[in-house]
Design an enzyme around this catalytic site. Structure first.
Site, short mmCIF file in Angstrom:
data_model
loop_
_atom_site.label_atom_id
_atom_site.label_comp_id
_atom_site.label_asym_id
_atom_site.label_seq_id
_atom_site.Cartn_x
_atom_site.Cartn_y
_atom_site.Cartn_z
N ASP A 59 0.85 -1.18 0.00
CA ASP A 59 0.00 0.00 0.00
C ASP A 59 0.90 1.24 0.00
OD1 ASP A 59 -2.37 1.49 0.17
OD2 ASP A 59 -2.27 1.56 2.35
N ASP A 104 -0.26 5.02 1.09
CA ASP A 104 -0.51 5.88 2.24
C ASP A 104 -0.53 5.06 3.52
OD1 ASP A 104 -0.88 8.40 0.85
OD2 ASP A 104 -2.74 7.55 0.07
N ASP A 148 -1.48 -1.02 5.94
CA ASP A 148 -1.69 -0.44 7.27
C ASP A 148 -3.13 -0.58 7.74
OD1 ASP A 148 -2.60 1.53 5.33
OD2 ASP A 148 -2.73 2.93 7.03
#
Length: 261
Positions: free
Chosen positions: A15, A17, A211
């Site tokens: 990922d 961000d 995240d």
């Protein structure tokens, strides 16, 4: 945190961000991780549900933060959506609500963008959702166009606070039409499978770094990947046990994975 296994990882999906960057700033260790992937010539893709920007735009934004990622190593929900539609209806037509990231991907996939009897209505992210465009989408879906959305995220970040995002606008269109969209982006493992196809990788030897438990980790699990949850984004350690599934590993940050490459 989390014991490392002996499973061989040949390809990495990550990922963006919360893993590589946070509010435009590189997360410590992110540049080193990407550099290690490139040095060891490991296949990798940076995955994002953001459909606003083209891969070239995102590569430039990452470079500005000090992370050197070639544009061909970025896979957005817009690119995944265009790929999916090409497989469903080659050289089809669509009415698109979105920014350059989505319209460019659709054009390059051979799609005609039209307001006249399109095969699909495709909803993506935009900072300026138009009431007129949403009304047009509702009428086209009621007339028989199939409804696709790039991703289900209901809000997006901004300096002033949350903004309504694709999922929120899709819910409004669904309420008006009675039709739910097919979401291509995370947590649909379809996005991961299209990413694997792009780099000719296999799920058995691929890892996903994210995240978020509800998108990155669950989609990675469903796609058959080894999963790494980093704690530099939206998930705290105590949040992990609130979910009925677990990542393969929990690590403090992507910096802990440099030696795994």
């Amino acid at each position: 945190m989390g014991a490392m296994t002996s499973r061989t990882i040949e390809c990495w999906l990550t990922d963006m961000d919360g893993v590589l960057v946070h509010e435009g700033e590189a997360i410590p260790g992110a540049a080193d991780f990407i550099a290690a992937l490139r040095e060891h010539e490991r296949p990798f893709l940076v995955l994002t549900n953001n459909s606003i920007y083209t891969a070239r735009d995102l590569a430039a934004r990452l470079a500005h933060s000090g992370i050197d990622v070639p544009e061909e190593a970025i896979w957005t929900s817009a690119l995944a959506t265009a790929t999916f539609l090409t497989e469903q209806v080659p050289n089809g037509s669509a009415y698109v609500i979105g920014e350059a990231g989505l319209t460019t991907a659709m054009h390059e996939a051979g799609y005609t963008l039209t307001e006249s009897s399109p095969d699909y209505v495709v909803l993506g992210e935009t900072r300026t959702y138009s009431f007129e465009a949403i009304t047009k989408a509702i009428r086209l879906i009621k007339a028989g166009a199939r409804f696709i959305a790039t991703n289900p995220d209901t809000t997006g970040p901004s300096a002033e606070g949350p903004l309504p995002a694709t999922g929120a606008v899709a819910a409004m269109i669904t309420a008006a039409t009675g039709r739910s969209p097919y979401y291509v982006g995370k947590p649909n493992p379809m996005m991961f499978r299209s990413a694997l196809n792009r780099v000719e990788a296999h799920s058995e030897t691929t890892a996903m770094i994210g995240d978020r438990m509800d998108t990155d980790v669950v989609a990675g699990i469903e796609a058959g990947l080894e999963t790494f949850l980093v704690l530099t984004g939206s998930t705290a350690p105590e949040d992990v046990d609130h979910h009925p599934f677990r990542p393969t590993h929990v690590v403090d940050s992507v910096a802990d994975l440099v030696d795994r490459v």
